[in-house]
Design an enzyme around this catalytic site. Structure first.
Site, PDB file in Angstrom:
ATOM      1  N   HIS A   1       7.404   2.843   9.492  1.00 17.75           N
ATOM      2  CA  HIS A   1       6.381   1.822   9.351  1.00 17.75           C
ATOM      3  C   HIS A   1       6.369   1.222   7.936  1.00 17.75           C
ATOM      4  O   HIS A   1       5.308   0.952   7.364  1.00 17.75           O
ATOM      5  CB  HIS A   1       5.008   2.419   9.684  1.00 17.75           C
ATOM      6  CG  HIS A   1       3.955   1.400   9.997  1.00 17.75           C
ATOM      7  ND1 HIS A   1       3.271   0.708   9.025  1.00 17.75           N
ATOM      8  CD2 HIS A   1       3.457   0.962  11.176  1.00 17.75           C
ATOM      9  CE1 HIS A   1       2.396  -0.110   9.587  1.00 17.75           C
ATOM     10  NE2 HIS A   1       2.487   0.021  10.896  1.00 17.75           N
TER      11      HIS A   1
ATOM     12  N   HIS B   1       0.012   5.293  16.936  1.00 20.82           N
ATOM     13  CA  HIS B   1       0.903   5.988  16.004  1.00 20.82           C
ATOM     14  C   HIS B   1       0.772   7.510  16.039  1.00 20.82           C
ATOM     15  O   HIS B   1       0.800   8.184  15.013  1.00 20.82           O
ATOM     16  CB  HIS B   1       0.680   5.482  14.581  1.00 20.82           C
ATOM     17  CG  HIS B   1       1.073   4.053  14.369  1.00 20.82           C
ATOM     18  ND1 HIS B   1       2.095   3.448  15.070  1.00 20.82           N
ATOM     19  CD2 HIS B   1       0.578   3.104  13.524  1.00 20.82           C
ATOM     20  CE1 HIS B   1       2.212   2.193  14.668  1.00 20.82           C
ATOM     21  NE2 HIS B   1       1.310   1.964  13.742  1.00 20.82           N
TER      22      HIS B   1
ATOM     23  N   GLU C   1       9.607  -3.002  12.748  1.00 23.59           N
ATOM     24  CA  GLU C   1       9.770  -1.628  13.188  1.00 23.59           C
ATOM     25  C   GLU C   1      10.596  -1.534  14.474  1.00 23.59           C
ATOM     26  O   GLU C   1      10.088  -1.829  15.560  1.00 23.59           O
ATOM     27  CB  GLU C   1       8.398  -1.002  13.432  1.00 23.59           C
ATOM     28  CG  GLU C   1       7.417  -1.151  12.280  1.00 23.59           C
ATOM     29  CD  GLU C   1       5.985  -0.972  12.726  1.00 23.59           C
ATOM     30  OE1 GLU C   1       5.624   0.155  13.127  1.00 23.59           O
ATOM     31  OE2 GLU C   1       5.227  -1.959  12.708  1.00 23.59           O
TER      32      GLU C   1
END
Length: 384
Positions: free
Chosen positions: A205, A131, A345
């Site tokens: 997210h 991420h 996602e």
């Protein structure tokens, strides 16, 4: 005009505009506290006339709340999150955050671009980049560039990631726009440009529970549909092997509506053991970057709330909240446990830079990256 100058100019123009309350009742702006370092964080709430509202905070361009009515018009917040900025800054759960510069995992934190190898922080168990790194896009305060009320209320955030930030090449000018209309569609659009070749994969997210965040029954009773014939299996570090596997005859087949928890404890499937449940990328039909199509549908049979997710991306990551461990207290004062939230996602495939058979995540100067997703809220009658 340089990207940094443009972002500043847009933010300055916004800050000098008329108060939001004088423009429309369906867009409000207020303080959301500050980070531990003292940065002010704001919350912008978009509201329509049907009881739907979305609150987005400048920290991480994060979807902090999504309120939706049930079949009896009773509303509940269906997004996991926290009550103030400090809680977001001290928790690594990514609830509702805009994640990047590269969402999901990159194996060994390495990728090669034009013959040069880049090493990223190994912030995922010391074996992968996750991420965007130690301080990804979820951990910075974005600027409010624009906000509008009307039939569609919207807010646009901007963040300029400098060349070399978290090991990524190129200065990346990123935007995140949230727009709520009267048809109960919350559209989230990510965009980016760069001054050097780089890689980009942005997504949201959010973790959802259609029964309401913090509900006693958790989210495993939510019924999921993913119209995908294949998924990308992972190795022991949750990095895609590079293969695509058919979902037919497996616990990963959600082509027909199935409760998320119905097969999640099936230890006969080694993929579920590796991920402690579902934490996998599904391969969506249709052209990447093409027309929006249904990527997932999540429903709560008891309340009748339905969330449809439309996407123009090649994949959607399905994560069943496997690593939520009961040590996190959410915004309503409830403890979040394993399986209390479901992330869906839309994005490019994990570790795509190291798998040339996957859709490319390269972005060159003069190109514009885009990822559009629609969270469409509906209600279903009893028994549907």
């Amino acid at each position: 005009m340089r990207a940094s100058t443009l972002l500043f100019a847009c933010a300055l123009a916004w800050s000098s505009s008329a108060p939001l309350g004088a423009q429309a009742a369906d867009l409000t702006r207020k303080s959301f506290g500050q980070t531990p370092s003292g940065e002010a964080v704001e919350a912008i709430t978009l509201t329509n006339s049907h009881g739907v509202s979305a609150t987005i905070i400048t920290y991480g361009a994060t979807l902090q709340s999504l309120v939706a009515p049930d079949r009896s018009s009773k509303t509940a917040d269906i997004a996991l999150g926290f009550a103030n900025a400090a809680a977001y800054a001290t928790n690594a759960s990514y609830f509702g955050a805009s994640v990047g510069r590269f969402a999901n995992r990159i194996g060994k934190g390495r990728f090669t671009l034009d013959g040069k190898t880049y090493q990223l922080a190994l912030n995922n168990n010391g074996v992968a980049a996750l991420h965007g790194g130690v301080k990804g896009f979820d951990k910075v305060v974005w600027k409010v560039l624009d906000a509008k009320s009307g039939p569609t209320a919207s807010v646009t955030f901007g963040y300029l990631s400098p060349d070399g930030e978290e090991g990524y090449p190129g200065a990346l000018s990123a935007t995140a726009t949230y727009a709520l209309d009267e048809q109960n569609n919350l559209t989230v659009t990510y965009g980016a440009t760069t001054d050097k070749p780089t890689i980009v994969n942005l997504t949201n997210h959010a973790l959802f529970n259609l029964a309401g965040e913090g509900s006693a029954d958790g989210a495993m009773g939510n019924v999921l549909t993913i119209p995908a014939d294949g998924y990308t299996p992972v190795d022991g570090e949750l990095i895609p092997t590079g293969a695509t596997t058919s979902v037919a005859g497996t616990a990963f087949d959600f082509r027909k509506p199935t409760a998320v928890g119905a097969r999640i404890r099936d230890a006969s499937d080694p993929q579920l053991v590796i991920g402690r449940g579902y934490d996998h990328n599904y391969v969506l039909d249709g052209k990447s970057g093409g027309a929006l199509r249904l990527a997932a549908r999540l429903a709560d049979p008891k309340s009748g709330r339905v969330l449809e997710i439309l996407s123009d991306q090649p994949g959607i990551q399905f994560y069943a909240g496997n690593f939520i461990d009961g040590t996190t207290v959410g915004k309503s004062g409830k403890i979040y446990r394993q399986g209390d939230g479901i992330a869906l996602e839309p994005q490019h495939f994990p570790d795509a830079p190291n798998n040339p058979q996957f859709a490319s995540t390269r972005l060159n100067p003069g190109q514009r990256y885009s990822n559009t997703m629609v969270f469409r809220l509906r209600t279903a009658k009893q028994g549907q």
